[in-house]
Motif scaffolding. Structure first.
Motif, PDB file in Angstrom:
ATOM      1  N   TYR A 246     -52.459 -19.513 -62.619  1.00 40.90           N
ATOM      2  CA  TYR A 246     -53.556 -19.953 -62.608  1.00 40.90           C
ATOM      3  C   TYR A 246     -54.162 -21.213 -63.475  1.00 40.90           C
ATOM      4  N   TYR A 247     -53.863 -20.937 -65.156  1.00 43.94           N
ATOM      5  CA  TYR A 247     -53.950 -21.921 -65.771  1.00 43.94           C
ATOM      6  C   TYR A 247     -53.356 -23.193 -65.466  1.00 43.94           C
ATOM      7  N   LEU A 248     -52.034 -23.111 -64.940  1.00 41.39           N
ATOM      8  CA  LEU A 248     -51.311 -24.356 -64.516  1.00 41.39           C
ATOM      9  C   LEU A 248     -51.838 -25.023 -63.360  1.00 41.39           C
ATOM     10  N   ASP A 249     -52.297 -24.437 -62.485  1.00 42.80           N
ATOM     11  CA  ASP A 249     -53.360 -24.905 -60.994  1.00 42.80           C
ATOM     12  C   ASP A 249     -54.318 -25.488 -61.696  1.00 42.80           C
ATOM     13  N   TYR A 250     -55.012 -24.786 -62.657  1.00 46.55           N
ATOM     14  CA  TYR A 250     -56.512 -25.281 -63.213  1.00 46.55           C
ATOM     15  C   TYR A 250     -56.078 -26.744 -63.773  1.00 46.55           C
ATOM     16  N   PHE A 251     -55.190 -26.826 -64.672  1.00 49.34           N
ATOM     17  CA  PHE A 251     -54.715 -27.945 -65.110  1.00 49.34           C
ATOM     18  C   PHE A 251     -54.595 -29.062 -64.103  1.00 49.34           C
ATOM     19  N   LEU A 252     -53.714 -29.078 -62.995  1.00 50.71           N
ATOM     20  CA  LEU A 252     -53.225 -29.602 -61.943  1.00 50.71           C
ATOM     21  C   LEU A 252     -54.397 -30.342 -61.115  1.00 50.71           C
ATOM     22  N   LEU A 253     -55.299 -29.498 -61.125  1.00 51.85           N
ATOM     23  CA  LEU A 253     -56.782 -29.887 -60.331  1.00 51.85           C
ATOM     24  C   LEU A 253     -57.467 -30.671 -61.077  1.00 51.85           C
ATOM     25  N   LYS A 254     -57.508 -30.740 -62.568  1.00 52.37           N
ATOM     26  CA  LYS A 254     -58.271 -31.392 -63.296  1.00 52.37           C
ATOM     27  C   LYS A 254     -57.524 -32.784 -63.664  1.00 52.37           C
ATOM     28  N   LEU A 255     -56.353 -33.037 -62.947  1.00 46.79           N
ATOM     29  CA  LEU A 255     -55.587 -34.449 -63.539  1.00 46.79           C
ATOM     30  C   LEU A 255     -56.366 -35.464 -62.772  1.00 46.79           C
ATOM     31  N   PRO A 256     -56.414 -36.591 -63.515  1.00 45.08           N
ATOM     32  CA  PRO A 256     -57.069 -37.697 -62.826  1.00 45.08           C
ATOM     33  C   PRO A 256     -56.196 -38.115 -61.447  1.00 45.08           C
ATOM     34  N   ILE A 257     -57.070 -38.594 -60.579  1.00 47.26           N
ATOM     35  CA  ILE A 257     -56.165 -38.989 -59.289  1.00 47.26           C
ATOM     36  C   ILE A 257     -55.533 -37.866 -58.408  1.00 47.26           C
ATOM     37  N   PHE A 258     -54.290 -37.366 -59.119  1.00 46.98           N
ATOM     38  CA  PHE A 258     -53.460 -36.411 -58.450  1.00 46.98           C
ATOM     39  C   PHE A 258     -54.368 -35.177 -58.416  1.00 46.98           C
ATOM     40  N   GLY A 259     -55.201 -34.694 -59.065  1.00 46.49           N
ATOM     41  CA  GLY A 259     -55.922 -33.452 -58.985  1.00 46.49           C
ATOM     42  C   GLY A 259     -57.049 -33.510 -57.819  1.00 46.49           C
ATOM     43  N   LYS A 260     -57.935 -34.615 -57.269  1.00 46.93           N
ATOM     44  CA  LYS A 260     -58.418 -34.795 -56.216  1.00 46.93           C
ATOM     45  C   LYS A 260     -57.387 -34.605 -54.878  1.00 46.93           C
ATOM     46  N   LEU A 261     -56.452 -35.108 -55.053  1.00 40.72           N
ATOM     47  CA  LEU A 261     -55.399 -35.273 -53.851  1.00 40.72           C
ATOM     48  C   LEU A 261     -54.850 -33.571 -53.799  1.00 40.72           C
ATOM     49  N   LEU A 262     -54.737 -32.794 -54.670  1.00 37.69           N
ATOM     50  CA  LEU A 262     -54.127 -31.546 -54.563  1.00 37.69           C
ATOM     51  C   LEU A 262     -55.401 -30.581 -54.050  1.00 37.69           C
ATOM     52  N   GLN A 263     -56.568 -31.058 -54.552  1.00 39.50           N
ATOM     53  CA  GLN A 263     -57.646 -30.361 -54.252  1.00 39.50           C
ATOM     54  C   GLN A 263     -57.936 -30.331 -52.752  1.00 39.50           C
ATOM     55  N   LYS A 264     -57.870 -31.560 -52.164  1.00 39.18           N
ATOM     56  CA  LYS A 264     -58.032 -31.825 -50.742  1.00 39.18           C
ATOM     57  C   LYS A 264     -57.239 -31.195 -50.044  1.00 39.18           C
ATOM     58  N   ALA A 265     -55.916 -31.058 -50.563  1.00 36.25           N
ATOM     59  CA  ALA A 265     -54.804 -30.575 -49.630  1.00 36.25           C
ATOM     60  C   ALA A 265     -54.995 -29.148 -49.567  1.00 36.25           C
ATOM     61  N   SER A 266     -55.189 -28.418 -50.714  1.00 41.88           N
ATOM     62  CA  SER A 266     -55.622 -26.890 -50.761  1.00 41.88           C
ATOM     63  C   SER A 266     -56.828 -26.449 -49.724  1.00 41.88           C
ATOM     64  N   ILE A 267     -57.703 -27.379 -49.753  1.00 38.93           N
ATOM     65  CA  ILE A 267     -59.030 -27.024 -48.947  1.00 38.93           C
ATOM     66  C   ILE A 267     -58.705 -27.105 -47.427  1.00 38.93           C
ATOM     67  N   ALA A 268     -58.045 -28.188 -47.159  1.00 42.38           N
ATOM     68  CA  ALA A 268     -57.148 -28.419 -45.896  1.00 42.38           C
ATOM     69  C   ALA A 268     -56.633 -27.269 -45.465  1.00 42.38           C
ATOM     70  N   ARG A 269     -55.491 -26.723 -46.112  1.00 39.39           N
ATOM     71  CA  ARG A 269     -54.783 -25.713 -45.813  1.00 39.39           C
ATOM     72  C   ARG A 269     -55.646 -24.300 -45.626  1.00 39.39           C
ATOM     73  N   LEU A 270     -56.478 -24.217 -46.547  1.00 37.37           N
ATOM     74  CA  LEU A 270     -57.345 -22.794 -46.462  1.00 37.37           C
ATOM     75  C   LEU A 270     -58.187 -22.769 -45.267  1.00 37.37           C
ATOM     76  N   THR A 271     -58.850 -23.943 -45.174  1.00 34.45           N
ATOM     77  CA  THR A 271     -59.633 -23.781 -43.887  1.00 34.45           C
ATOM     78  C   THR A 271     -59.231 -24.105 -42.495  1.00 34.45           C
ATOM     79  N   ARG A 272     -57.922 -24.572 -42.417  1.00 40.94           N
ATOM     80  CA  ARG A 272     -57.218 -24.617 -41.055  1.00 40.94           C
ATOM     81  C   ARG A 272     -56.667 -23.091 -41.038  1.00 40.94           C
ATOM     82  N   THR A 273     -56.147 -22.420 -41.991  1.00 41.29           N
ATOM     83  CA  THR A 273     -55.569 -21.371 -41.807  1.00 41.29           C
ATOM     84  C   THR A 273     -56.565 -20.183 -41.340  1.00 41.29           C
ATOM     85  N   LEU A 274     -57.828 -20.342 -42.009  1.00 40.35           N
ATOM     86  CA  LEU A 274     -58.731 -19.361 -41.813  1.00 40.35           C
ATOM     87  C   LEU A 274     -59.667 -19.500 -40.548  1.00 40.35           C
ATOM     88  N   SER A 275     -59.639 -20.893 -40.062  1.00 43.19           N
ATOM     89  CA  SER A 275     -59.973 -21.096 -38.737  1.00 43.19           C
ATOM     90  C   SER A 275     -59.292 -20.743 -37.783  1.00 43.19           C
TER      91      SER A 275
END
Length: 402
Positions: A246-275
């Motif tokens: 959890y803390y590692l993922d929190y750190f990764l999401l807070k990274l500059p540039i890369f964090g936003k990319l990982l956030q968008k990918a996670s949202i895309a995956r969860l919304t696609r699966t839930l849909s």
């Protein structure tokens, strides 16, 4: 392939032996064709030298998607599920999938459902797959469900590959840069040490710094390798522990540039699966629980758990999402509209499409941005080392000329 030991009878009486086959059922059929009536059969455990070694899912995604598309086509054409499973088992190129499908066929012939039979192979058939198949069986739209699952896997794979390529590219350039620096410090710089020592004059600071770095690297190179090994092993261990991940993922999401990319990918995956789950008539609480389990980010998974709790209390799904920075306002607003209009699956699909395109654009921009930065960084470091060598050499040359 699995090996089976059997005890049976033929025309000459009792008989014992072994047979290699893709499944227990196929072994029974082969022995029956040879005139042997099997009384007892056991599978021989595979040794480390004979078994197929697999890492992660034993079936390639491409093979599994082909299986889903073909299965859907056969069902739509009116072929019974049992016969379709037999056809696909005999033509798939994946050995692991073939073994699983032959056993699934045996369960189907005994009257079990497809969702029940596939649940015995969790490494091949995911929780999402099983629940969507169960819903497809109940609604009578198994062919549409199979197509939906195939699309889900394809989209998920494309997004994952985009992220991997975006992260690997700077990592590879970084490794090359480090390798070049180590080579210069260990293999090139030491050849000039004796020359500078004979010179006898005070060396420039940059030269003394590079020579000191070279000396340190020659003495403690093992420490550098040990540090990289420690980081690799440490991150692997952390990722296996839910709390620390959890803390590692929190750190990764807070990274500059890369964090936003990982956030968008996670949202895309969860919304696609839930849909996909909601479109297959899986109950929403059950669908969210499934997405929690397969979420690749513990921060996102925790918010989903809170959202499920919110629904159980009769509140809105978006209440916990609005209070968390990991979910942008666009996501929560579109989900709220989907809840109020009864078209949540459609809205989730639109969110997934939007963020999948965002991931594509972000990875392209990241590659075009990182390449010149890494080149400039590498050129600066190498240029510094070369300058540190050349400056005193010019001084030596001028001293000789005088």
């Amino acid at each position: 392939m699995p090996k089976f030991k059997y005890v049976g009878r033929d025309r000459n009486g009792k008989r014992e032996g072994s047979i290699i086959s893709t499944s227990r059922r196929e072994a029974f059929i082969k022995l029956k064709e040879e005139g042997i009536r099997v009384l007892h059969m056991d599978e021989v455990p595979e040794s480390i030298f004979t078994k197929d070694i697999t890492i992660g899912n034993p079936v390639k995604l491409q093979d599994f998607v082909v299986y889903l598309r073909q299965f859907s086509t056969l069902i739509r054409a009116g072929v019974p599920v049992v016969e379709a499973t037999n056809v696909l088992a005999n033509q798939t190129e994946s050995k692991a999938l073939k073994r699983a499908l032959l056993d699934v066929e045996g369960d189907l012939r005994q009257g079990n459902s497809l969702s029940f039979a596939t649940a015995k192979y969790p490494k091949i058939f995911s929780t999402m797959f099983i629940n969507m198949i169960k819903a497809g069986e109940a609604s009578g739209a198994l062919d549409e469900t199979l197509d939906r699952i195939a699309t889900q896997y394809e989209k998920q794979h494309e997004t994952k590959q985009k992220i991997i390529s975006a992260l690997i590219y700077p990592a590879v350039l970084g490794v090359i840069a480090i390798a070049v620096i180590i080579f210069l410090l260990v293999g090139v710089v030491p050849t000039f040490v004796s020359m500078f020592a004979d010179f006898g004059a005070q060396l420039p600071f940059i030269t003394r710094f590079v020579l000191g770095s070279s000396e340190w690297m020659q003495s403690y190179w093992w420490l550098v390798l040990g540090l990289f090994a420690f980081l690799f092993v440490g991150i692997s261990i952390v990722r296996k522990q839910k709390n620390s991940k959890y803390y590692l993922d929190y750190f990764l999401l807070k990274l500059p540039i890369f964090g936003k990319l990982l956030q968008k990918a996670s949202i895309a995956r969860l919304t696609r699966t839930l849909s996909s789950l909601l479109s297959s008539s899986v109950p929403i609480l059950q669908a969210i629980a499934i997405v929690e389990k397969i979420a690749d980010n513990e921060v996102i998974a925790k918010v989903l758990a809170n959202a499920r709790g919110s629904l159980e209390k009769g509140e809105s799904l978006t209440t916990p999402m609005k209070a968390h920075w990991a979910f942008p306002p666009l996501v929560t607003q579109m989900i709220s509209i989907g809840e109020s209009t009864g078209s949540l699956d459609v809205m989730l699909d639109k969110i997934a499409e939007f963020y999948e395109k965002e991931v594509d654009n972000a990875t392209d921009r990241l590659k075009s941005l990182i390449e010149p930065i890494m080149i400039v960084l590498l050129a600066t470091i190498v240029g510094t080392i070369v300058t540190a060598i050349l400056v005193p050499m010019f001084d030596i040359f001028n001293h000789i000329q005088m």
